[in-house]
Design a protein around this motif. Sequence first.
Motif, PDB file in Angstrom:
ATOM      1  N   ASN A 169      44.573  80.009  67.586  1.00 39.68           N
ATOM      2  CA  ASN A 169      43.992  81.052  68.430  1.00 39.68           C
ATOM      3  C   ASN A 169      45.085  81.619  69.338  1.00 39.68           C
ATOM      4  N   PHE A 170      44.713  82.596  70.142  1.00 41.18           N
ATOM      5  CA  PHE A 170      45.694  83.234  71.025  1.00 41.18           C
ATOM      6  C   PHE A 170      46.288  82.260  72.035  1.00 41.18           C
ATOM      7  N   GLN A 171      45.469  81.350  72.540  1.00 41.78           N
ATOM      8  CA  GLN A 171      45.984  80.410  73.531  1.00 41.78           C
ATOM      9  C   GLN A 171      47.134  79.586  72.956  1.00 41.78           C
ATOM     10  N   GLU A 172      46.956  79.071  71.746  1.00 46.44           N
ATOM     11  CA  GLU A 172      48.012  78.286  71.111  1.00 46.44           C
ATOM     12  C   GLU A 172      49.241  79.149  70.816  1.00 46.44           C
ATOM     13  N   LEU A 173      49.001  80.389  70.459  1.00 45.44           N
ATOM     14  CA  LEU A 173      50.100  81.316  70.185  1.00 45.44           C
ATOM     15  C   LEU A 173      50.981  81.487  71.422  1.00 45.44           C
ATOM     16  N   PHE A 174      50.360  81.808  72.548  1.00 46.06           N
ATOM     17  CA  PHE A 174      51.121  82.023  73.776  1.00 46.06           C
ATOM     18  C   PHE A 174      51.759  80.723  74.261  1.00 46.06           C
ATOM     19  N   ASP A 175      51.027  79.630  74.148  1.00 42.11           N
ATOM     20  CA  ASP A 175      51.568  78.345  74.603  1.00 42.11           C
ATOM     21  C   ASP A 175      52.839  77.982  73.842  1.00 42.11           C
ATOM     22  N   TYR A 176      52.835  78.211  72.536  1.00 39.60           N
ATOM     23  CA  TYR A 176      54.010  77.865  71.735  1.00 39.60           C
ATOM     24  C   TYR A 176      55.207  78.738  72.116  1.00 39.60           C
ATOM     25  N   PHE A 177      54.985  80.026  72.226  1.00 42.02           N
ATOM     26  CA  PHE A 177      56.087  80.919  72.577  1.00 42.02           C
ATOM     27  C   PHE A 177      56.690  80.531  73.930  1.00 42.02           C
ATOM     28  N   GLU A 178      55.839  80.261  74.904  1.00 44.87           N
ATOM     29  CA  GLU A 178      56.343  79.929  76.238  1.00 44.87           C
ATOM     30  C   GLU A 178      57.077  78.591  76.238  1.00 44.87           C
ATOM     31  N   ALA A 179      56.632  77.660  75.402  1.00 49.92           N
ATOM     32  CA  ALA A 179      57.261  76.345  75.362  1.00 49.92           C
ATOM     33  C   ALA A 179      58.576  76.347  74.599  1.00 49.92           C
ATOM     34  N   GLU A 180      58.723  77.249  73.617  1.00 51.19           N
ATOM     35  CA  GLU A 180      59.833  77.161  72.686  1.00 51.19           C
ATOM     36  C   GLU A 180      60.896  78.248  72.811  1.00 51.19           C
ATOM     37  N   TYR A 181      60.639  79.323  73.550  1.00 51.33           N
ATOM     38  CA  TYR A 181      61.575  80.448  73.467  1.00 51.33           C
ATOM     39  C   TYR A 181      62.979  80.108  73.976  1.00 51.33           C
ATOM     40  N   LYS A 182      63.088  79.198  74.932  1.00 51.09           N
ATOM     41  CA  LYS A 182      64.412  78.851  75.445  1.00 51.09           C
ATOM     42  C   LYS A 182      65.232  78.045  74.443  1.00 51.09           C
ATOM     43  N   MET A 237      49.293 105.532  56.733  1.00 47.68           N
ATOM     44  CA  MET A 237      49.159 104.439  57.683  1.00 47.68           C
ATOM     45  C   MET A 237      49.883 104.769  58.983  1.00 47.68           C
ATOM     46  N   ILE A 238      49.429 104.141  60.047  1.00 45.53           N
ATOM     47  CA  ILE A 238      50.137 104.207  61.316  1.00 45.53           C
ATOM     48  C   ILE A 238      50.399 102.775  61.786  1.00 45.53           C
ATOM     49  N   GLN A 239      51.406 102.625  62.606  1.00 47.59           N
ATOM     50  CA  GLN A 239      51.583 101.366  63.309  1.00 47.59           C
ATOM     51  C   GLN A 239      51.409 101.637  64.791  1.00 47.59           C
ATOM     52  N   TYR A 240      50.533 100.870  65.384  1.00 48.18           N
ATOM     53  CA  TYR A 240      50.252 100.996  66.817  1.00 48.18           C
ATOM     54  C   TYR A 240      50.847  99.766  67.478  1.00 48.18           C
ATOM     55  N   GLN A 241      51.903  99.963  68.289  1.00 48.98           N
ATOM     56  CA  GLN A 241      52.566  98.830  68.921  1.00 48.98           C
ATOM     57  C   GLN A 241      52.466  98.935  70.431  1.00 48.98           C
ATOM     58  N   VAL A 242      52.061  97.829  71.045  1.00 47.55           N
ATOM     59  CA  VAL A 242      51.901  97.792  72.495  1.00 47.55           C
ATOM     60  C   VAL A 242      52.802  96.715  73.082  1.00 47.55           C
ATOM     61  N   PHE A 243      53.251  96.951  74.307  1.00 48.61           N
ATOM     62  CA  PHE A 243      54.094  96.020  75.051  1.00 48.61           C
ATOM     63  C   PHE A 243      53.389  95.740  76.373  1.00 48.61           C
ATOM     64  N   VAL A 244      53.085  94.470  76.620  1.00 47.56           N
ATOM     65  CA  VAL A 244      52.250  94.118  77.762  1.00 47.56           C
ATOM     66  C   VAL A 244      52.929  93.040  78.605  1.00 47.56           C
ATOM     67  N   PRO A 245      52.987  93.204  79.938  1.00 43.83           N
ATOM     68  CA  PRO A 245      53.558  92.161  80.793  1.00 43.83           C
ATOM     69  C   PRO A 245      52.891  90.812  80.547  1.00 43.83           C
ATOM     70  N   LYS A 246      53.671  89.741  80.673  1.00 47.78           N
ATOM     71  CA  LYS A 246      53.202  88.418  80.273  1.00 47.78           C
ATOM     72  C   LYS A 246      51.963  87.957  81.041  1.00 47.78           C
ATOM     73  N   GLU A 247      51.820  88.395  82.301  1.00 51.85           N
ATOM     74  CA  GLU A 247      50.685  87.942  83.095  1.00 51.85           C
ATOM     75  C   GLU A 247      49.346  88.406  82.520  1.00 51.85           C
ATOM     76  N   LYS A 248      49.349  89.547  81.828  1.00 53.56           N
ATOM     77  CA  LYS A 248      48.086  90.096  81.322  1.00 53.56           C
ATOM     78  C   LYS A 248      48.080  90.246  79.802  1.00 53.56           C
ATOM     79  N   ALA A 249      49.107  89.720  79.147  1.00 50.47           N
ATOM     80  CA  ALA A 249      49.235  89.949  77.707  1.00 50.47           C
ATOM     81  C   ALA A 249      48.109  89.308  76.909  1.00 50.47           C
ATOM     82  N   LYS A 250      47.812  88.046  77.169  1.00 53.13           N
ATOM     83  CA  LYS A 250      46.799  87.346  76.382  1.00 53.13           C
ATOM     84  C   LYS A 250      45.441  88.031  76.510  1.00 53.13           C
ATOM     85  N   GLN A 251      45.023  88.291  77.726  1.00 55.59           N
ATOM     86  CA  GLN A 251      43.727  88.932  77.951  1.00 55.59           C
ATOM     87  C   GLN A 251      43.673  90.310  77.294  1.00 55.59           C
ATOM     88  N   THR A 252      44.739  91.082  77.426  1.00 54.52           N
ATOM     89  CA  THR A 252      44.765  92.439  76.882  1.00 54.52           C
ATOM     90  C   THR A 252      44.723  92.429  75.358  1.00 54.52           C
TER      91      THR A 252
END
Length: 475
Positions: free
Chosen positions: A209-222, A341-356
Motif C-alpha cells: 500500500n502507499f504507507q509501505e511505499l513511502f516508508d521504504y523510500f524514506e528508510a532507504e534513500y540515503k 495517450m497523455i502522461q500526467y505527472q505531479v510533484f508534491v512536497p513530502k509532507e502532503k505527498a501520501k495524502q495527495t
Amino acid sequence: MSFETITKQLENSSEKVESWGMTSHSINPVLKPKTEEEIIEIIRFANETKKQIALRGGGCSYGDAAHVNGGIVLDLTDFSKIISFDTDSGIIEAQSGARIKDIWETSIEKGYWPPVVSGTMMPTLGGALSMNIHGKNNFKVGTIGEHVLSFRFVTAKGDIVECSPNQNKDLFYSAISGFGMLGVFLTIRIQMKRIHSGKMKVFPVVVHNFQELFDYFEAEYKQSDYLVGWIDAFATGKSLGRGQIHKAIHLAPGEDKDFPDNCKLERQHLPSTLFYLIPKKWMWVLMKPFSFSIGMRLLNLAKYIASVIFNGKAYLQGHAEFAFLLDYVPNWKYVYKPGSMIQYQVFVPKEKAKQTLESIFQLCQKRRIVNYLSVFKKHKPDPFLLTHAVDGYSMAMDFPVTKSNKEKLWELCYEMDDLVLKAGGKFYFAKDSTLRKKIVESFFPKESLETFRTLKKKYDPNSILQTDLYKRAVL
C-alpha cells in the motif's frame, strides 16, 4: 544557408509534426541544420521575416512542447557531434542534438555513465537541458542541469553567449528549464559519473500500500543510488498504492571482477528480442489486445503477482537495462492507437505527498478513468528558474485518450490539478498536455514568471520562439 535556400526549403518541406503521446500535432515546414552557422542564419531569417520557430530535439515530450501551428520546426537531430571526451576528468562536450544514447555509448567503455538520464535514451542533450530532466536518482544527484559545467548558446536575437554557473548566470539558470523559449543550445560540457562496473546491484521489493511505499523510500534513500516504484493503479481499499520498488546501488571499485569487459557496448545494449525469439519491435502488437481497462487491470495484477514471487531476490543488471525501461518495447505507445495517450505527472512536497496521491488515485477510480502505468520517484529542489522539482515525491501516470473519453479525461486532470495545488505541488512541461495558464501562474512563484518574461523580452524581443505549449500554458 542563404535566405533563398531557407525559403526554398520552407516551400517544399511541410510535414506532420506530432507530440510523442500522439495527442496533438501541427503541419510545419521542418528545417534540419547541421552547423552552427545554419542555426544562426535560420534565427536571423525568422527575425527578419517574423516567422515563429519551435525547437525540436528527439520529440520525446508527451505533449505540444515541440511544434507550433503556423510556424517552422527547427529539428536539431542532425546537429549531433560528440566534440570531445576527456577520459581523465570525465568531461564530455557535445553538440545539442546528440542524444543521451550517443552520450552513454561514448562514455561507458571508458568507465563513465551520464549523471542523469530519463527513462528513454532518445532525448537530445539540448532537449534534456531545456526541460531539465530528472532521473531515478533525483533525490541524490538532482537534475541534469546541476551537472552542466558550461554551454554555448545562441539567443533568439542571434547572439552567441557563453554560459556557466559563474558566467551569464541569469541565462544559465533560465535556459536550463526554459523549455526552448530563449534560444538554442549549441555545445554543452557536462560532467560524467565514474563507474566501476558495467552492472548495478538491484533489489526488487514488494509494497502492499502507499504507507509501505513511502516508508521504504524514506528508510532507504540515503543508502541507494537509484529508487523507482511501480504502482498498480487499479488496486483499491487497503491495497491502494500496492506495487514494486526497484532499488539500485553502484558496485564499489574492485567489486566486479568482470569490469571493464562488461562495459563493452555489445554487453550493454538492450536485447532486440524477447526470449531470443520475438522481435521486440513487434511486442506492442502482442500487447494490443490488452489495451482497455479490463485488460490493463489483468496485466497490472499479473505484474504484481510476479513481483511477489520474486520479492527480495537481488540481481545484477546493466546500466542501460536498468535506466531505459521505456526503450524495452519500441513504439509501445502504438498500443493506444487509434487513440493516443497523455502522461500526467505531479510533484508534491513530502509532507502532503501520501495524502495527495491517495486522493488522486481514489478520484481516478471514482471517475472510472484509471491510469494504465504509474511510476513513483523521490525528488529534491534545484536552483533553476522554472524548476518542477520539490522536496518530495512525484507520480507519473499514463492515461489512454479516445474520442469518447477525452473530454472527461481533461476534466479529471483539472480536478487533479486542484488537489496538487492545494498541496503546494508542481507540474512538468516535458510531460504536460492539459495545463492551463492559470495553473502555471499558481504553481510557479510570481517572481519566477516575471523574471522569465523579462528574460524572454531581452533575449527574444521579436518573440520568434514559440510552441503550442507556450501559447497554451504560459504566454
